[in-house]
Each structure stands twice: as structure tokens, then as C-alpha cells.
Write an enzyme that holds these catalytic residues in place. Structure first.
Site, PDB file in Angstrom:
ATOM      1  N   GLY A 119       6.960   2.025  44.965  1.00 15.49           N
ATOM      2  CA  GLY A 119       8.124   1.308  45.467  1.00 15.49           C
ATOM      3  C   GLY A 119       9.225   1.146  44.446  1.00 15.49           C
ATOM      4  N   ASP A 159       2.146   9.835  37.747  1.00 14.49           N
ATOM      5  CA  ASP A 159       1.492   9.014  38.764  1.00 14.49           C
ATOM      6  C   ASP A 159       0.247   9.740  39.251  1.00 14.49           C
ATOM      7  OD1 ASP A 159       2.784   6.745  41.172  1.00 14.49           O
ATOM      8  OD2 ASP A 159       0.751   7.546  41.115  1.00 14.49           O
ATOM      9  N   ASN A 184       2.513   2.597  52.433  1.00 16.95           N
ATOM     10  CA  ASN A 184       3.482   2.451  51.351  1.00 16.95           C
ATOM     11  C   ASN A 184       4.853   3.038  51.699  1.00 16.95           C
ATOM     12  OD1 ASN A 184       1.519   1.309  49.719  1.00 16.95           O
ATOM     13  ND2 ASN A 184       0.955   3.250  48.781  1.00 16.95           N
ATOM     14  N   LEU A 185       4.953   3.745  52.823  1.00 14.46           N
ATOM     15  CA  LEU A 185       6.154   4.525  53.098  1.00 14.46           C
ATOM     16  C   LEU A 185       7.393   3.671  53.336  1.00 14.46           C
ATOM     17  CD1 LEU A 185       4.710   7.368  55.346  1.00 14.46           C
ATOM     18  CD2 LEU A 185       5.141   7.396  52.892  1.00 14.46           C
ATOM     19  N   ARG A 217       8.522   1.468  51.461  1.00 12.23           N
ATOM     20  CA  ARG A 217       9.194   1.189  50.197  1.00 12.23           C
ATOM     21  C   ARG A 217       9.213   2.381  49.252  1.00 12.23           C
ATOM     22  NH1 ARG A 217       4.007  -0.877  49.680  1.00 12.23           N
ATOM     23  NH2 ARG A 217       2.973  -0.619  47.665  1.00 12.23           N
ATOM     24  N   ASP A 235       2.257  -1.504  38.830  1.00  7.13           N
ATOM     25  CA  ASP A 235       2.110  -2.827  39.438  1.00  7.13           C
ATOM     26  C   ASP A 235       0.855  -3.554  38.966  1.00  7.13           C
ATOM     27  OD1 ASP A 235       0.202  -1.313  40.656  1.00  7.13           O
ATOM     28  OD2 ASP A 235       0.723  -1.851  42.715  1.00  7.13           O
ATOM     29  N   CYS A 277       8.446  -6.563  22.625  1.00 10.44           N
ATOM     30  CA  CYS A 277       7.587  -5.731  23.461  1.00 10.44           C
ATOM     31  C   CYS A 277       6.951  -6.613  24.540  1.00 10.44           C
ATOM     32  CB  CYS A 277       6.513  -5.036  22.626  1.00 10.44           C
ATOM     33  SG  CYS A 277       5.193  -6.119  22.029  1.00 10.44           S
ATOM     34  N   CYS A 289       4.987  -9.485  23.213  1.00  9.86           N
ATOM     35  CA  CYS A 289       5.793 -10.598  22.703  1.00  9.86           C
ATOM     36  C   CYS A 289       6.096 -11.591  23.821  1.00  9.86           C
ATOM     37  CB  CYS A 289       7.103 -10.084  22.114  1.00  9.86           C
ATOM     38  SG  CYS A 289       6.935  -9.115  20.607  1.00  9.86           S
ATOM     39  N   CYS A 335       0.815  -5.739  45.473  1.00 13.41           N
ATOM     40  CA  CYS A 335       1.604  -5.667  46.706  1.00 13.41           C
ATOM     41  C   CYS A 335       0.693  -5.508  47.914  1.00 13.41           C
ATOM     42  CB  CYS A 335       2.588  -4.499  46.630  1.00 13.41           C
ATOM     43  SG  CYS A 335       3.899  -4.726  45.418  1.00 13.41           S
ATOM     44  N   CYS A 364     -13.066 -11.562  54.763  1.00 17.39           N
ATOM     45  CA  CYS A 364     -11.710 -11.480  54.219  1.00 17.39           C
ATOM     46  C   CYS A 364     -11.218 -10.052  54.439  1.00 17.39           C
ATOM     47  CB  CYS A 364     -11.675 -11.868  52.740  1.00 17.39           C
ATOM     48  SG  CYS A 364     -12.559 -10.713  51.664  1.00 17.39           S
TER      49      CYS A 364
END
Length: 456
Positions: free
Chosen positions: A101, A122, A130-131, A133, A161, A210, A213, A227, A409
Site C-alpha cells: 500500500g 518485496d 490488498n488491491l 490500496r 509494515d 536512525c 534513536c 493492516c 477469532c
């Protein structure tokens, strides 16, 4: 990265700047030639081939093709870009880690700005959910690997993510002295930060902060929400991806990037703006806010005065980021006897009295739910000690002590935590009542029982 590669990168930058200066000189020369009273005589001497193909003759005077001038013209007339900035973009290289995304809109706008080389890393595959986004992909590419692996770039964009990948990418950028543009988005909110800018060696506290930090300790595993679990609105992650592209374009066009190890003593080091984190909230009265951050921490593990990070650790794999973030194993809190397959529960629910508790949040429960189930969100169990006003207490108050309780769940993780919590509260009547979860959650329900179950 060896000296030859660094020297080559330095030379490419010098060439880009020289081409920009050459373009200005050519403009001045052209102006003088047009005013020359003898220009007509010069044109008469032009070869027939040049007259037949005037475009080729003109193009040789410019550092870019006429098509590029037309394509990037409106961008080049912006004072912050100009011809020099456009040539820097043309010779620059950007690596995007993550083609989801964030990465999709970032890649689209970086390419549209005229960046010469774009690499995308990736290892995931395209999923239909996912399409909405991930705008570079379409339905006919579902299941296809998104990208290959590329290295040696000027700037890195972290479009992932998960904390493990963010720490890893930041550490690599510190060691290789690469600026890093990092962003994240969840539900209706997002954040953006430019890290390691300026990209100075570890130990030099005048360099940019970084990721360590800003976040010295990773969040606890139970607090990490992706997500897929928490949800995301497409335009939110799109905004953050576009902002990542904008920050990268600004860095390149400004000419403030320097090759690793390059030390130009003829010009002062440009003053960098203080590191800030941009916070975006769709529902906030002020959608955009900036939070000013401190510079490099002197005791930072990666970039501090006594940095302990080394490339050898990264190459050998001795840095275990999964362990560092506390995610050593998947959730496995229950024994096999305390769990039940979805198909087995389907047989039981038709024949025996029982209680089914769905611990997804209400917004997910409203999308789809198993008939007869009760919704008690997982969040209501966090910090709860089983008070009398808790929905669970009300639901089980008049329940037969031997009536079994099943918990479900989305994926079979939260249900294990709630099942254990219920047993700790004594709801299993010292073993007289069965309490267990549905293994694999509602995903298994779709696979084993109801193929029409909506997958989201």
C-alpha cells in the site's frame, strides 16, 4: 561497498551537476547565436540532412531529449526543482522496500518525477484483499511475486509494515550511509519520518537520527497490529506513500545527497532541517502535525558514539530481528486437547448445548458471524479481572456449570489468549466445564465448513 563503486557514484553526481551547468551555457550561447546578424548565412551553410531533420540537430544542444522537456516541463519550472534538480533526478537511484500500500503509490510518483533507476524489493505475493490500496497490481496478477531484489541505491524508502523489517532496514542504511524515508499507516492514521539524513558514519552525532534513536525498544508483540488485523483505508496509506515519494524527490533535487565517503572541502556542508515526524490523522481537527525529534542518541546501538553494529553481523545473520522484537514463536498457549477443529465444532454445535464467544472487534463481527455466537471483543479482556459488570460475567452467570464454552477469532491467536484468560478466572469450574478455542479461527471455518464465508 568497495571504493570503485563509491567513486563511480561520486562521478555520476559530478556528471549530473556538470550537465546542468552545460545546459545553462548552451542556453546563453543559443541566445547569442539568435541575435547574430550573420545567423542567416550560418543557416545557409547547414547541411541538407540537418535541414531535413531539424529536431535531431536541436536536441544535440540539450542535456535531455525534447520529449523529456515536454514531460517534466511543469515540474522543472518549479524553483525547487529547475533543470539542475531534474538532471539530478534523472541520474539518481531509489530503492523501495515493500511493494504494498505504501510502495505502490510511492513508486508511481517517483517514476513519474523522472528518477532514473528504481529498485523494488518485496518477497510477498499479490493478494486480492490488498488491491484496494496496492494500486500497481490488478486482479490478473494475484499470486504473482511482486519484485526482485536490487541493491546499491542513493535513497531507501521503507514501505514495509512490521517492526522487524523497520529495524533491519534502518540498520543497513546506517551502515551503508543511505538516507531513509520511512512511513507507516494503520486504520485512519499514518506517520512519516526521514531518517539518517544527513547520512554520516556511525559515531558522528551530527548525522541524522536512525530508527533506533526514535524507537530504542520495539513495541511488545501483543501491541503490534498489521493492516490485515487492524484494517486500513486505502487513501490513508496512499497519502503516506505519496509523501514518501515527495520527501525522496526533495532530497535528490536539492543536491544535498553526497556519495559515501565523499568529502568536498570546497563547499560548506548544507545545513539540514531538524528531524521531525509527520503525523497524519484522518479524523483529527488538524489532520497534519509535526513533532520535532532530537538528533542521534549518543548511546544508540546503531549510530551512537560507541555503535555496536557491524556489516559482518548483517551478512552472517547473527542479528536476529525476530528475537529482538520478541516474536520468537507463533502463539501457542493451549494444548491440543484445549483446541478443536472447525469441522468438529460444526458437528457439535448442531447437537449439543454450548456457548460460542467471538472475540473479534464489533466492526468485524458485524461483517460476518457464525449464527448463535456472542460477541465479546478481545480488547475487553485486556486488563480485565473478571468484574461482575464484564459482559462475560453477565453471559455466564446463569449458564449450566457443565455447558462447554468455545472461543473463536479471525486467525486462532486471540482466541487462545482469551481461552487461557477464562480458565485463569475459574470459568472452567476446576475442569468440570470444557473451554477451548477453534483452531485456525474463522479462516479454518471457511476452509473446512463454509466455503461461502466472506474472507476479508
Amino acid at each position: 561497498m568497495d571504493c570503485a563503486e563509491e567513486k563511480a557514484k561520486s562521478l555520476r553526481r559530478q556528471i549530473a551537476d556538470t550537465e546542468a551547468e552545460l545546459a545553462q551555457l548552451k542556453l546563453q550561447l543559443l541566445s547569442l547565436e539568435e541575435k547574430d546578424t550573420n545567423s542567416k548565412n550560418l543557416e545557409a551553410k547547414t547541411s541538407a540532412s540537418e535541414k531535413d531533420d531539424p529536431v535531431t540537430h536541436i536536441e544535440n544542444k540539450w542535456p535531455m531529449s525534447l520529449e523529456e522537456y515536454k514531460r517534466y516541463g511543469r515540474q522543472m519550472i518549479v524553483p525547487d526543482i529547475g533543470i539542475k534538480g531534474q538532471l539530478r533526478l534523472k541520474s539518481a537511484s531509489i530503492l523501495l522496500v515493500g511493494a504494498g500500500g505504501l510502495g505502490c503509490p510511492a513508486a508511481a510518483y517517483i517514476a513519474g518525477a523522472g528518477v532514473g533507476t528504481i529498485g523494488i524489493v518485496d518477497g510477498d505475493i499479490v493478494e486480492e484483499s490488498n488491491l484496494h490500496r496496492q494500486i500497481l497490481h490488478s486482479t490478473d496478477r494475484v499470486g504473482v511475486n511482486k519484485a526482485g531484489i536490487v541493491k546499491d541505491y542513493d535513497i531507501v524508502l521503507d514501505c514495509t509494515d512490521h517492526p522487524t523489517s523497520r529495524y533491519l532496514i534502518s540498520d543497513i542504511c546506517v551502515l551503508l550511509q543511505k538516507p531513509l524515508v520511512s512511513a507507516s499507516a494503520l486504520r485512519t492514521d499514518g506517520q512519516l519520518i526521514v531518517l539518517n539524513n544527513p547520512a554520516l558514519p556511525p559515531g558522528d552525532l551530527s548525522g541524522g537520527s536512525c530508527y533506533r534513536c526514535v524507537f530504542p525498544k520495539p513495541p511488545p508483540p501483543e501491541a503490534v497490529t498489521s493492516c490485515g488485523d487492524g484494517g486500513i483505508i486505502g487513501p490513508v496509506v496512499g497519502v503516506m506513500g505519496v509523501l514518501q515519494a515527495l520527501e525522496a524527490i526533495k532530497l535528490i533535487a536539492s543536491g544535498k545527497l553526497a556519495a559515501v565517503g565523499e568529502n568536498d572541502n570546497t563547499s560548506p556542508t548544507p545545513k539540514m532541517n531538524p528531524t521531525t515526524m509527520l503525523l497524519f490523522s484522518t479524523n483529527g481537527s488538524t489532520p497534519f502535525r509535526n513533532v520535532r525529534l532530537k538528533g542521534r542518541r549518543s548511546n544508540c546501538f546503531a549510530c551512537g558514539e560507541e555503535a555496536q553494529l557491524a556489516l559482518e553481523q548483517m551478512s552472517s545473520g547473527s542479528m536476529d530481528y525476530v528475537l529482538f522484537c520478541g516474536m520468537t514463536h507463533p502463539v501457542k498457549l493451549l494444548s491440543d486437547e484445549e483446541r478443536i477443529e472447525a469441522r468438529d465444532y460444526d458437528s457439535i454445535r448442531k447437537e449439543k448445548e454450548h456457548l460460542l464467544i467471538d472475540v473479534r472487534e464489533k466492526v468485524q463481527f458485524d461483517i460476518c458471524n457464525i449464527e448463535g455466537s456472542y460477541n465479546i471483543p478481545f480488547s475487553s479482556f485486556q486488563g480485565s479481572k473478571g468484574s461482575s459488570d464484564h459482559p462475560l460475567s453477565t453471559l455466564t452467570e446463569n449458564l449450566n456449570p457443565k455447558t462447554p464454552i468455545y472461543v473463536v477469532c479471525r486467525l486462532g491467536n486471540d482466541s487462545q489468549i482469551v481461552t487461557k484468560k477464562m480458565k485463569d478466572l475459574g470459568l472452567d469450574q476446576k475442569g468440570d466445564r470444557y473451554i477451548g478455542d477453534i483452531k485456525g479461527g474463522l479462516r479454518s471455518w471457511k476452509e473446512q465448513v463454509d466455503g461461502s464465508w466472506p474472507e476479508y
